[in-house]
Write a protein that holds these residues in place. Structure first.
Motif, PDB file in Angstrom:
ATOM      1  N   ALA A  89      38.505   6.898   2.782  1.00 57.11           N
ATOM      2  CA  ALA A  89      37.483   6.010   2.228  1.00 57.11           C
ATOM      3  C   ALA A  89      36.134   6.703   2.079  1.00 57.11           C
ATOM      4  CB  ALA A  89      37.334   4.770   3.107  1.00 57.11           C
ATOM      5  N   GLN A  90      35.894   7.720   2.885  1.00 53.33           N
ATOM      6  CA  GLN A  90      34.632   8.441   2.799  1.00 53.33           C
ATOM      7  C   GLN A  90      34.584   9.336   1.566  1.00 53.33           C
ATOM      8  OE1 GLN A  90      33.727  10.495   6.447  1.00 53.33           O
ATOM      9  NE2 GLN A  90      34.345   8.763   7.715  1.00 53.33           N
ATOM     10  N   PHE A  91      35.744   9.701   1.052  1.00 58.64           N
ATOM     11  CA  PHE A  91      35.845  10.541  -0.146  1.00 58.64           C
ATOM     12  C   PHE A  91      36.718   9.798  -1.147  1.00 58.64           C
ATOM     13  CE2 PHE A  91      35.580  13.124   3.682  1.00 58.64           C
ATOM     14  CZ  PHE A  91      34.417  13.850   3.444  1.00 58.64           C
ATOM     15  N   ASP A 112      42.634  -4.011  13.306  1.00 60.53           N
ATOM     16  CA  ASP A 112      41.954  -5.172  13.852  1.00 60.53           C
ATOM     17  C   ASP A 112      40.783  -5.520  12.929  1.00 60.53           C
ATOM     18  OD1 ASP A 112      39.909  -3.318  14.411  1.00 60.53           O
ATOM     19  OD2 ASP A 112      40.580  -3.036  16.463  1.00 60.53           O
ATOM     20  N   GLU A 113      40.100  -6.599  13.238  1.00 61.80           N
ATOM     21  CA  GLU A 113      39.040  -7.077  12.357  1.00 61.80           C
ATOM     22  C   GLU A 113      37.927  -6.047  12.198  1.00 61.80           C
ATOM     23  OE1 GLU A 113      37.652 -10.799  13.794  1.00 61.80           O
ATOM     24  OE2 GLU A 113      39.560 -11.846  13.453  1.00 61.80           O
ATOM     25  N   GLN A 114      37.561  -5.398  13.294  1.00 68.58           N
ATOM     26  CA  GLN A 114      36.473  -4.424  13.233  1.00 68.58           C
ATOM     27  C   GLN A 114      36.855  -3.210  12.386  1.00 68.58           C
ATOM     28  OE1 GLN A 114      35.109  -3.158  17.071  1.00 68.58           O
ATOM     29  NE2 GLN A 114      33.522  -1.799  16.250  1.00 68.58           N
ATOM     30  N   THR A 115      38.074  -2.709  12.577  1.00 65.69           N
ATOM     31  CA  THR A 115      38.521  -1.548  11.812  1.00 65.69           C
ATOM     32  C   THR A 115      38.650  -1.886  10.333  1.00 65.69           C
ATOM     33  OG1 THR A 115      39.753  -0.779  13.754  1.00 65.69           O
ATOM     34  CG2 THR A 115      40.288   0.232  11.640  1.00 65.69           C
ATOM     35  N   PHE A 116      39.157  -3.091  10.046  1.00 64.24           N
ATOM     36  CA  PHE A 116      39.287  -3.528   8.652  1.00 64.24           C
ATOM     37  C   PHE A 116      37.918  -3.628   7.982  1.00 64.24           C
ATOM     38  CE2 PHE A 116      39.118  -7.291   5.826  1.00 64.24           C
ATOM     39  CZ  PHE A 116      39.853  -6.782   4.762  1.00 64.24           C
ATOM     40  N   ALA A 117      36.972  -4.225   8.677  1.00 67.49           N
ATOM     41  CA  ALA A 117      35.623  -4.362   8.120  1.00 67.49           C
ATOM     42  C   ALA A 117      34.974  -2.996   7.910  1.00 67.49           C
ATOM     43  CB  ALA A 117      34.761  -5.220   9.037  1.00 67.49           C
ATOM     44  N   GLY A 121      33.724  -1.522   4.416  1.00 68.77           N
ATOM     45  CA  GLY A 121      32.319  -1.139   4.379  1.00 68.77           C
ATOM     46  C   GLY A 121      32.127   0.317   3.974  1.00 68.77           C
ATOM     47  N   THR A 122      33.017   1.183   4.448  1.00 77.14           N
ATOM     48  CA  THR A 122      32.930   2.598   4.088  1.00 77.14           C
ATOM     49  C   THR A 122      33.167   2.794   2.596  1.00 77.14           C
ATOM     50  OG1 THR A 122      33.705   3.270   6.286  1.00 77.14           O
ATOM     51  CG2 THR A 122      33.886   4.893   4.521  1.00 77.14           C
ATOM     52  N   LEU A 124      32.579   0.611   0.220  1.00 83.04           N
ATOM     53  CA  LEU A 124      31.414   0.102  -0.497  1.00 83.04           C
ATOM     54  C   LEU A 124      30.236   1.063  -0.385  1.00 83.04           C
ATOM     55  CD1 LEU A 124      31.622  -3.676   0.502  1.00 83.04           C
ATOM     56  CD2 LEU A 124      32.228  -2.651  -1.704  1.00 83.04           C
ATOM     57  N   ALA A 125      30.041   1.612   0.809  1.00 81.89           N
ATOM     58  CA  ALA A 125      28.932   2.550   1.001  1.00 81.89           C
ATOM     59  C   ALA A 125      29.141   3.835   0.218  1.00 81.89           C
ATOM     60  CB  ALA A 125      28.768   2.863   2.485  1.00 81.89           C
ATOM     61  N   SER A 126      30.400   4.207  -0.009  1.00 80.22           N
ATOM     62  CA  SER A 126      30.705   5.422  -0.755  1.00 80.22           C
ATOM     63  C   SER A 126      30.738   5.185  -2.259  1.00 80.22           C
ATOM     64  CB  SER A 126      32.059   5.991  -0.310  1.00 80.22           C
ATOM     65  OG  SER A 126      32.078   6.250   1.074  1.00 80.22           O
ATOM     66  N   GLU A 127      30.422   3.958  -2.674  1.00 78.70           N
ATOM     67  CA  GLU A 127      30.467   3.593  -4.086  1.00 78.70           C
ATOM     68  C   GLU A 127      31.838   3.886  -4.678  1.00 78.70           C
ATOM     69  OE1 GLU A 127      27.204   5.012  -6.427  1.00 78.70           O
ATOM     70  OE2 GLU A 127      25.815   4.949  -4.743  1.00 78.70           O
ATOM     71  N   ALA A 128      32.863   3.474  -3.966  1.00 78.13           N
ATOM     72  CA  ALA A 128      34.237   3.705  -4.403  1.00 78.13           C
ATOM     73  C   ALA A 128      34.556   2.836  -5.612  1.00 78.13           C
ATOM     74  CB  ALA A 128      35.202   3.386  -3.263  1.00 78.13           C
ATOM     75  N   PRO A 129      35.518   3.256  -6.417  1.00 72.72           N
ATOM     76  CA  PRO A 129      35.964   2.416  -7.530  1.00 72.72           C
ATOM     77  C   PRO A 129      36.407   1.043  -7.030  1.00 72.72           C
ATOM     78  CG  PRO A 129      36.846   4.622  -7.754  1.00 72.72           C
ATOM     79  CD  PRO A 129      36.201   4.564  -6.409  1.00 72.72           C
ATOM     80  N   HIS A 130      36.201   0.023  -7.858  1.00 67.87           N
ATOM     81  CA  HIS A 130      36.548  -1.341  -7.448  1.00 67.87           C
ATOM     82  C   HIS A 130      38.032  -1.467  -7.097  1.00 67.87           C
ATOM     83  CE1 HIS A 130      32.583  -2.759  -8.372  1.00 67.87           C
ATOM     84  NE2 HIS A 130      32.676  -2.425  -9.644  1.00 67.87           N
ATOM     85  N   ALA A 131      38.876  -0.700  -7.781  1.00 68.84           N
ATOM     86  CA  ALA A 131      40.312  -0.787  -7.509  1.00 68.84           C
ATOM     87  C   ALA A 131      40.634  -0.384  -6.073  1.00 68.84           C
ATOM     88  CB  ALA A 131      41.084   0.094  -8.488  1.00 68.84           C
ATOM     89  N   LEU A 132      39.910   0.598  -5.528  1.00 68.92           N
ATOM     90  CA  LEU A 132      40.149   1.030  -4.154  1.00 68.92           C
ATOM     91  C   LEU A 132      39.728  -0.048  -3.169  1.00 68.92           C
ATOM     92  CD1 LEU A 132      40.403   3.708  -5.728  1.00 68.92           C
ATOM     93  CD2 LEU A 132      39.325   4.843  -3.784  1.00 68.92           C
ATOM     94  N   VAL A 133      38.613  -0.718  -3.453  1.00 68.80           N
ATOM     95  CA  VAL A 133      38.160  -1.799  -2.583  1.00 68.80           C
ATOM     96  C   VAL A 133      39.175  -2.940  -2.600  1.00 68.80           C
ATOM     97  CG1 VAL A 133      36.320  -3.460  -2.119  1.00 68.80           C
ATOM     98  CG2 VAL A 133      35.752  -1.171  -2.967  1.00 68.80           C
ATOM     99  N   ARG A 134      39.658  -3.295  -3.783  1.00 62.60           N
ATOM    100  CA  ARG A 134      40.657  -4.366  -3.891  1.00 62.60           C
ATOM    101  C   ARG A 134      41.941  -3.984  -3.159  1.00 62.60           C
ATOM    102  NH1 ARG A 134      39.783  -8.191  -7.893  1.00 62.60           N
ATOM    103  NH2 ARG A 134      42.025  -8.435  -8.180  1.00 62.60           N
TER     104      ARG A 134
END
Length: 258
Positions: A89-91, A112-117, A121-122, A124-134
């Motif tokens: 997610a960082q790259f 777990d919830e914290q790891t998922f969040a 978050g990583t 989003l912070a890395s400005e990843a493509p929307h498909a990766l976030v989905r």
């Protein structure tokens, strides 16, 4: 009555059976020990490679180590799989992230919830493509939840490729020229018109090639059908495959579930 040629053939078969039986009786235990030792050494190297890759944040090496362990039916700790996802997610390269997600899914990762969040978050912070976030959002769904597609159903056809565009970060120089050369290839393939098996129709997302399996680095295109089912579209080159027993297959593009 048997011909001379048939008698010789029978004698040869009997000799081969006796040799095989003798080898089985004398060497089977030794061969099993050798195979176990080789497997143990390979897994030790894979674990060391995974640990170093996660520390150095080399996604490609980490994925290869996980895949080797899983191919040997060796369980990978869920925290290591989660660390692989965070590293990917960082790259946020679509191909590497997809391969990391595939490896984590094979290893039955749990977040777990914290790891998922933190994963979302990583991205989003890395400005990843929307498909990766989905894609990552699917890890927060219950087992029987409806799968979130990489491309929203309501998006216009002309805008589909936009969901795969985002900031491109360097992954500490791990990209090689073969992968760079593939950036001109389409990020997705669409298969349509199949009436015999309609579930094959749809969009297939580009992933990294598997030279260890196919003998070349042409990309593999995958259609995910939930976390437990998927179809892959790949090019089979009979002259390049490392599997000598499969070289009689005709070269060309194939769609398969494995």
């Amino acid at each position: 009555a048997l011909t001379e040629e048939e008698v010789v053939k029978e004698d040869e078969e009997e000799i081969l059976e006796e040799v095989e039986y003798a080898l089985t009786e004398e060497d089977l235990a030794r061969l099993k020990v050798q195979e176990a030792q080789q497997r143990k050494i390979a897994l030790m190297r894979a674990r060391a490679k995974l640990s170093k890759a996660l520390h150095d944040q080399h996604v490609q090496d980490a994925v290869e180590a996980v895949e080797l362990m899983l191919d040997e039916e060796e369980p990978v700790p869920s925290e290591h799989l989660a660390a692989l996802l965070r590293c990917a997610a960082q790259f946020p390269d679509a191909e590497r992230f997809a391969r990391a997600v595939s490896a984590a899914q094979r290893g039955k990762v749990t977040l777990d919830e914290q790891t998922f969040a933190a994963l979302v978050g990583t991205l989003l912070a890395s400005e990843a493509p929307h498909a990766l976030v989905r894609c990552a959002l699917n890890f927060g769904l219950p087992p029987d939840g409806h799968f979130i597609p990489l491309i929203p159903y309501e998006i216009r056809i002309d805008d589909r490729n936009d969901v795969f565009r985002g900031a491109t970060n360097d992954d500490s120089g791990e990209l090689d020229l073969d992968l760079v050369a593939e950036t001109d290839l389409p990020p997705m393939l669409e298969f349509a018109g199949c009436r015999f098996k309609p579930e094959l129709n749809g969009l297939y997302q580009r992933q990294l090639g598997r030279k260890d399996l196919l003998g070349h680095l042409r990309p593999i295109y995958q259609k995910q059908m939930g976390f437990s089912r998927r179809y892959r579209c790949f090019y089979w080159d009979a002259a390049l495959t490392p599997d000598e027993t499969a070289r009689d297959r005709e070269s060309g593009w194939y769609i398969a579930s494995k």
